[in-house]
Design an enzyme around this catalytic site. Structure first.
Site, PDB file in Angstrom:
ATOM      1  N   ILE A 193       0.863  -1.192   0.000  1.00 59.31           N
ATOM      2  CA  ILE A 193       0.000   0.000   0.000  1.00 59.31           C
ATOM      3  C   ILE A 193       0.896   1.237   0.000  1.00 59.31           C
ATOM      4  O   ILE A 193       1.776   1.359   0.845  1.00 59.31           O
ATOM      5  CB  ILE A 193      -0.952  -0.026   1.220  1.00 59.31           C
ATOM      6  CG1 ILE A 193      -1.915  -1.219   1.072  1.00 59.31           C
ATOM      7  CG2 ILE A 193      -1.737   1.290   1.316  1.00 59.31           C
ATOM      8  CD1 ILE A 193      -2.891  -1.404   2.206  1.00 59.31           C
ATOM      9  N   HIS A 194       0.689   2.115  -0.977  1.00 55.47           N
ATOM     10  CA  HIS A 194       1.556   3.301  -1.043  1.00 55.47           C
ATOM     11  C   HIS A 194       0.858   4.539  -1.594  1.00 55.47           C
ATOM     12  O   HIS A 194       1.472   5.597  -1.689  1.00 55.47           O
ATOM     13  CB  HIS A 194       2.779   2.997  -1.924  1.00 55.47           C
ATOM     14  CG  HIS A 194       2.434   2.864  -3.374  1.00 55.47           C
ATOM     15  ND1 HIS A 194       1.956   1.698  -3.908  1.00 55.47           N
ATOM     16  CD2 HIS A 194       2.472   3.754  -4.394  1.00 55.47           C
ATOM     17  CE1 HIS A 194       1.716   1.872  -5.200  1.00 55.47           C
ATOM     18  NE2 HIS A 194       2.016   3.118  -5.525  1.00 55.47           N
TER      19      HIS A 194
END
Ligand code: UD1
Length: 384
Positions: free
Chosen positions: A203-204
């Site tokens: 997740i970014h």
């Protein structure tokens, strides 16, 4: 025919590798330009070695910055590159800032632009990538799509059908080519993991990590997974720095989550291939899990890759940890099955180069930039 091929950020490398390989096989010259948007070894260097990508002929070294600054720096540096050398076409992939910046420079110089992965739309303009997609597609002369709905979006936005070529998914070319090698690398043993017994998380996106509230929800969702199975999280530098800033990193580690550095292409592929499920906000990983037949829970409210839901193993779970908990229970019980979409068969790079080479033989854009009219006569034979 001489192509100038652009890479800048991690997701570009597996997309460009099969294009360059096919170009060289077809006898086309290809100059590789790395903008330097991603500069960490873990986000860039290892990909060149593993994917047989040639070393970049030109490195622009732009580094990080605000979107405007990063885009402007790429534009300025790439403009100087085009000033100094002949090119018949600039090839850009995906939707990162480097994609948009180089397409814009080429279009202003009347150099034809090919956009690979055209026409994907999340219809969410708060995503920087959505802006990059829309503008790049308006500038492109050749638009290569990965799924059939993409052409509908492009035509609605006024793009001539004759410029659109449905060729499949180049990233899946790379995945299929390296899957067997990746399996032999022993990353599972190194991390003490059993096949199909762990969750993999990446997740970014700014919307999921940039504020204390969104980052808090992201960390909570990761902990929810950890209640049911071992969790491996190769952390993007953006996520790591935000989690640290908001005091979330130590809690995750204390909860037994395996927080790792970003993984190389091979190791990440092997982790995906062996995961029980993947939780992600990445675009590419939604597609790769569909190609691998691994259940994917997308930690977003929308996706620009709907085929991964309608045909593949992907589902949108949103960003509420309680909803993630329910989706996790359902996925562990009945993992979503799917099939591999049309033309995600390992030959997309070849199809792209076949179209480009045919256009080259038919004559590229004239000085007035009326590239579309050049294509119209040949369109019937070019549709792939
Ligand atoms: C970019 C792409 C995104 C893609 C992602 C994959 C855009 C708009 N976004 O997002 O679509 O999914 O790459 O990783 O182009 N940083 C480092 N080392 C690096 C690069 C970045 O530490 O090598 C840090 C910097 O603090 C930087 C931040 O990560 O400010 C964000 O990098 P940036 O390239 O701006 O965007 P990404 O979030 O990586």
């Amino acid at each position: 025919m001489h192509l100038t091929c652009i890479v800048g950020a991690r997701p570009n490398f597996p997309k460009m590798a099969p294009i360059i390989e096919a170009a060289r096989r077809a006898g086309l010259e290809a100059t590789l330009v790395h903008t330097g948007q991603h500069y960490d070894a873990a986000l860039s260097d290892s990909f060149f070695t593993e994917l047989d990508l040639p070393r970049p002929d030109v490195h622009l070294g732009v580094g990080s910055g605000s979107h405007a600054v990063q885009t402007a720096k790429v534009m300025e540096a790439f403009d100087a590159v085009l000033e100094g050398r002949h090119t018949d076409m600039v090839v850009v992939v995906g939707d990162v800032n480097s994609t948009l910046a180089c397409a814009l420079v080429a279009a202003k110089r009347r150099v034809p632009v090919a956009h690979v992965e055209a026409g994907l739309r999340s219809f969410d303009r708060t995503m920087p990538e959505e802006i990059n997609r829309i503008v790049t597609d308006q500038l492109a002369d050749l638009l290569f799509t990965t799924e059939r709905t993409a052409a509908e979006h492009l035509v609605r936005e006024g793009v001539s059908e004759q410029r659109i070529h449905f060729v499949g998914n180049v990233m899946i070319d790379t995945l299929l080519k390296h899957r067997a090698t990746a399996r032999k690398r022993g990353v599972l043993a190194r991390l003490g993991l059993q096949p199909r017994s762990f969750a993999l998380v990446t997740i970014h996106r700014p919307s999921n990590v940039d504020t204390p509230s969104s980052a808090g929800k992201t960390a909570a969702a990761i902990r929810v997974l950890g209640e049911r199975l071992p969790v491996v999280v190769p952390l993007h530098p953006r996520t790591r720095s935000r989690f640290r800033e908001f005091g979330l990193l130590d809690d995750l580690i204390a909860a037994g989550i395996s927080v790792l550095e970003p993984q190389s292409y091979f190791d990440f592929l092997a982790l995906m291939d062996n995961a029980a499920l993947v939780l992600t906000d990445s675009g590419g990983i939604q597609e790769e899990t569909t190609a691998l037949g691994v259940a994917c829970m997308t930690f977003r409210e929308n996706t620009e890759r709907p085929i991964t839901i309608t045909e593949g193993t992907n589902q949108l779970v949103g960003t509420d940890p309680a909803v993630v908990r329910a989706a996790l229970a359902e996925t562990l019980e009945r993992p979503k099955s799917g099939h591999v979409p049309e033309l995600w068969d390992g030959n997309a790079g070849e199809r792209i180069i076949a179209v480009i080479a045919r256009q080259g033989r038919g004559g590229l854009a004239d000085a007035s930039g009326s590239y579309g009219s050049h294509l119209s006569g040949a369109a019937a034979t070019c549709q792939t």
